[in-house]
Design an enzyme around this catalytic site. Structure first.
Site, PDB file in Angstrom:
ATOM      1  N   GLU A   1      49.893  61.637  88.621  1.00  0.00           N
ATOM      2  CA  GLU A   1      49.008  60.551  89.073  1.00  0.00           C
ATOM      3  C   GLU A   1      49.710  59.209  88.991  1.00  0.00           C
ATOM      4  O   GLU A   1      50.344  58.875  87.974  1.00  0.00           O
ATOM      5  CB  GLU A   1      47.729  60.526  88.220  1.00  0.00           C
ATOM      6  CG  GLU A   1      46.807  59.365  88.612  1.00  0.00           C
ATOM      7  CD  GLU A   1      45.378  59.486  88.128  1.00  0.00           C
ATOM      8  OE1 GLU A   1      45.022  60.510  87.526  1.00  0.00           O
ATOM      9  OE2 GLU A   1      44.612  58.532  88.393  1.00  0.00           O
TER      10      GLU A   1
ATOM     11  N   GLU B   1      45.479  65.643  79.610  1.00  0.00           N
ATOM     12  CA  GLU B   1      46.412  64.562  79.943  1.00  0.00           C
ATOM     13  C   GLU B   1      47.513  64.442  78.892  1.00  0.00           C
ATOM     14  O   GLU B   1      47.259  64.603  77.697  1.00  0.00           O
ATOM     15  CB  GLU B   1      45.655  63.227  80.024  1.00  0.00           C
ATOM     16  CG  GLU B   1      44.643  63.192  81.156  1.00  0.00           C
ATOM     17  CD  GLU B   1      43.913  61.849  81.267  1.00  0.00           C
ATOM     18  OE1 GLU B   1      44.300  60.877  80.576  1.00  0.00           O
ATOM     19  OE2 GLU B   1      42.962  61.788  82.062  1.00  0.00           O
TER      20      GLU B   1
ATOM     21  N   LYS C   1      42.379  71.410  82.123  1.00  0.00           N
ATOM     22  CA  LYS C   1      43.396  70.369  82.334  1.00  0.00           C
ATOM     23  C   LYS C   1      43.336  69.395  81.166  1.00  0.00           C
ATOM     24  O   LYS C   1      42.260  69.116  80.654  1.00  0.00           O
ATOM     25  CB  LYS C   1      43.130  69.613  83.639  1.00  0.00           C
ATOM     26  CG  LYS C   1      44.067  68.422  83.857  1.00  0.00           C
ATOM     27  CD  LYS C   1      43.891  67.780  85.199  1.00  0.00           C
ATOM     28  CE  LYS C   1      42.815  66.733  85.244  1.00  0.00           C
ATOM     29  NZ  LYS C   1      42.995  65.617  84.302  1.00  0.00           N
TER      30      LYS C   1
END
Ligand code: KIV
Length: 267
Positions: free
Chosen positions: A184, A117, A115
């Site tokens: 998020e 960002e 993962k």
């Protein structure tokens, strides 16, 4: 318990309208328990910088630390999809670094996905990592590695231009080839719109109920970490109180010479 969870399995869950569960894990024992419970994805998050290392944010976490923790989790996990989280400055420096560091999670730690960002800004890196055969989960909205740019852990996408930017990030992540994306800290209607637009699953944290799945930091949901507790966290247990009770009982029994008893001693 069933077959090992794979990336195609996660994609099919969205197509079938089945909700996806994801929790963070940082070591073997926790991974074993979460895997036994049947959680589909275990994220070795750089949140370990806070809940394991006690840092104020995630920025100090290194690649070597992420590799170490991911290896422990992969070792404890038979079925769930193990996702390694790329730490700050392991991919922001360019596609070659992103590719090399992503590869370490697979070669050295046994991850099945990574993962990272960002949206538009990292789409070329996502594309390169996916082209090399490594599944990528995106992460957009309130991305904690940009905490200083945001001026704190603030909900993203409330203003019209910021909402459009988050939508662009979502599209960029999907078209670069990510198999899922973490949303998020964004308004729930924005998360709903993204979830409807994308064919890949959205995994929410502080993004409302419309997402295809949900992720929480395990220490938050078990009540093990209370330095700060975001509004989006639901406490499913109070393990800190259970631990305090057990430790106090141990101390009393040692001081009163009740432990160890006969059954804990050898002849
Ligand atoms: O680092 C982490 O644990 C995360 C999740 C909270 C999504 O990025």
């Amino acid at each position: 318990m069933g077959d090992k969870i794979t990336v195609p399995h996660i994609l099919k869950m969205k197509q079938r309208g089945e909700r996806i569960t994801c929790l963070t894990a940082y070591d073997y024992s926790f991974a074993r328990i979460l895997d036994e419970a049947g959680v589909e994805m275990l994220l070795v998050g750089d949140s370990l910088g806070c809940v394991i290392q006690g840092g104020a944010n995630t920025l100090a976490v290194t690649m070597d630390e992420m590799i170490y923790h991911t290896r422990l989790v992969a070792h404890g996990c038979k079925r769930a999809l193990v996702i390694g989280d790329m730490p700050f400055m392991s991919y922001q420096t360019g596609t070659a670094d992103a590719l090399r560091n992503a590869g370490r999670f697979f070669k050295e730690a046994g991850a099945a996905a990574i993962k990272l960002e960002g949206g538009v800004a990292v789409q070329e890196s996502i594309r390169a990592i996916v082209a090399a055969g490594m599944p990528v989960m995106g992460h957009i909205g309130l991305t904690p590695q940009s905490v200083h740019q945001f001026g704190g852990y603030k909900i993203q996408g409330r203003e019209k231009n910021r909402r459009e930017a988050v939508l662009r990030d979502a599209t960029a992540v999907e078209s670069a080839g990510a198999f899922a994306v973490v949303l998020e800290g964004i308004p729930q209607d924005l998360a709903g719109e993204i979830t409807e637009r994308l064919t890949i699953p959205t995994i929410g944290i502080g993004a409302g109920v419309e997402c295809d799945g949900q992720v929480l930091v395990i220490h938050d949901m078990l009540g093990l970490f209370d330095d700060f507790v975001p509004k989006f966290v639901k406490r499913y247990a109070d393990v800190k109180q259970t631990m305090l009770g057990a430790v106090k009982e141990f101390m009393v029994e040692v001081k009163e010479r009740k432990f160890p008893a006969e059954e804990h001693s050898f002849k």
